[in-house]
Scaffold this motif. Sequence first.
Motif, PDB file in Angstrom:
ATOM      1  N   GLU A 104      44.176  93.400  66.380  1.00  0.00           N
ATOM      2  CA  GLU A 104      43.113  94.503  65.915  1.00  0.00           C
ATOM      3  C   GLU A 104      43.250  95.382  64.392  1.00  0.00           C
ATOM      4  O   GLU A 104      45.269  95.735  64.672  1.00  0.00           O
ATOM      5  N   ASP A 105      43.535  95.889  63.680  1.00  0.00           N
ATOM      6  CA  ASP A 105      43.629  96.767  63.067  1.00  0.00           C
ATOM      7  C   ASP A 105      42.680  98.198  63.015  1.00  0.00           C
ATOM      8  O   ASP A 105      41.624  98.041  63.741  1.00  0.00           O
ATOM      9  N   ASP A 106      42.525  99.274  62.025  1.00  0.00           N
ATOM     10  CA  ASP A 106      41.396 100.490  61.941  1.00  0.00           C
ATOM     11  C   ASP A 106      40.647  99.253  61.292  1.00  0.00           C
ATOM     12  O   ASP A 106      39.829 100.851  61.314  1.00  0.00           O
ATOM     13  N   THR A 107      40.312  98.481  61.190  1.00  0.00           N
ATOM     14  CA  THR A 107      39.224  98.145  60.521  1.00  0.00           C
ATOM     15  C   THR A 107      38.442  97.421  61.062  1.00  0.00           C
ATOM     16  O   THR A 107      37.520  96.803  60.847  1.00  0.00           O
ATOM     17  N   VAL A 108      38.842  96.324  61.899  1.00  0.00           N
ATOM     18  CA  VAL A 108      38.514  95.299  62.465  1.00  0.00           C
ATOM     19  C   VAL A 108      39.076  94.814  64.258  1.00  0.00           C
ATOM     20  O   VAL A 108      40.571  94.957  63.719  1.00  0.00           O
TER      21      VAL A 108
END
Length: 363
Positions: A15-19
């Motif tokens: 995960e990251d801050d978009t997906v």
Amino acid sequence: MIRIRKATVTRIVREDDTVQELLVDICGREEKAIAYRQLTGGLEAGEQALLNTTAVDLALGSGGAHFVIAGLRAPERELPPGPGHIMKLNYTPLQCRVLSCEEPGSPHRETLKAARSLLGAPVVCGALHSMVAPVAAAAHELTNGRARVAYVMTDAACLPLPFSRSVKQLKQKGLLAGAVSYGQAFGGDLECVNKFTAMLACRHALGADIIIAAMGVGSIGMDAPLAHTGMEQGELVNAAAALGGAPVALPRMSFADPRPRHQGISHHTLSALQVAAFARAHLPLPVLPQDQAERVRAQLTELGLDNKLDICEYDGQIAIDALHKHGLRVTTMGRGPEQDPAFFLACGAAARAAVQIFDKNKG
């Protein structure tokens, strides 16, 4: 129609801050799912979610993953405060608000209102997402990082830009200054409403010296001459030329594809340049073995494209070398540089053509 199933998140794989890339329990089987934070917020292990399972059920090329419609832990969500009134995925249940560069509240609004020209910047017009990384990496190597390269993602294929791992890697490695998504595509560093303002945003808001314009992951194509999303390549050529840029048409090439219509120069590129492209463009060809080169030239001559385009030949090996140097693994239709070198050599040739224009602009 869409197929919807309820599932339970068993693990967050990445995960990251978009997906978020998830594993979910669906009907007793553990399968992959993707959640876009811009649409669903963040999910947690153990949470139930509604999934769109249509593409996997139809065995389509969605990466083998389901897509999260909503998490059920907190099904009601508030719209976060902030500017932006342009909708992406508009008139669908998942329509979402973005701040578009062109609208009031954007720090780039005045810049784009005044911008009318790309000022001669080369625009590499591609037909597949897998072209972006080899062109960007090669351009970086050819200029020793002097040229800022930015990416325009069209809305002809995958709409959420965060689906692309390669764009994130390119930005992390300093090979891409940023990305602009336009139309119904979303999730770029900047959002725009059409291809014209997206190219201008690359040039004037991101400061790009070289622009790469191509669709996101995935494409649609059938064996009818015009029944494919690659037709937009001609439209990108027209837009780049209309804005005072230097369009570089990157040919989709292969001598490994088992389908005759994609051998040599793919019919996607040939039909786009013959039917949809009205502006003159550079068509860089890679240095190839004699029999392959003769076949490519014959294709262009048969359609009269040798008189419509500015054709030059370049050594494209730089793209393959640059991918290897930066640890980027790129495949096209499942084939890498070893299995389908012509595809990647064409990307390298396009990068050389773009850098040649960049150097000329710099004087």
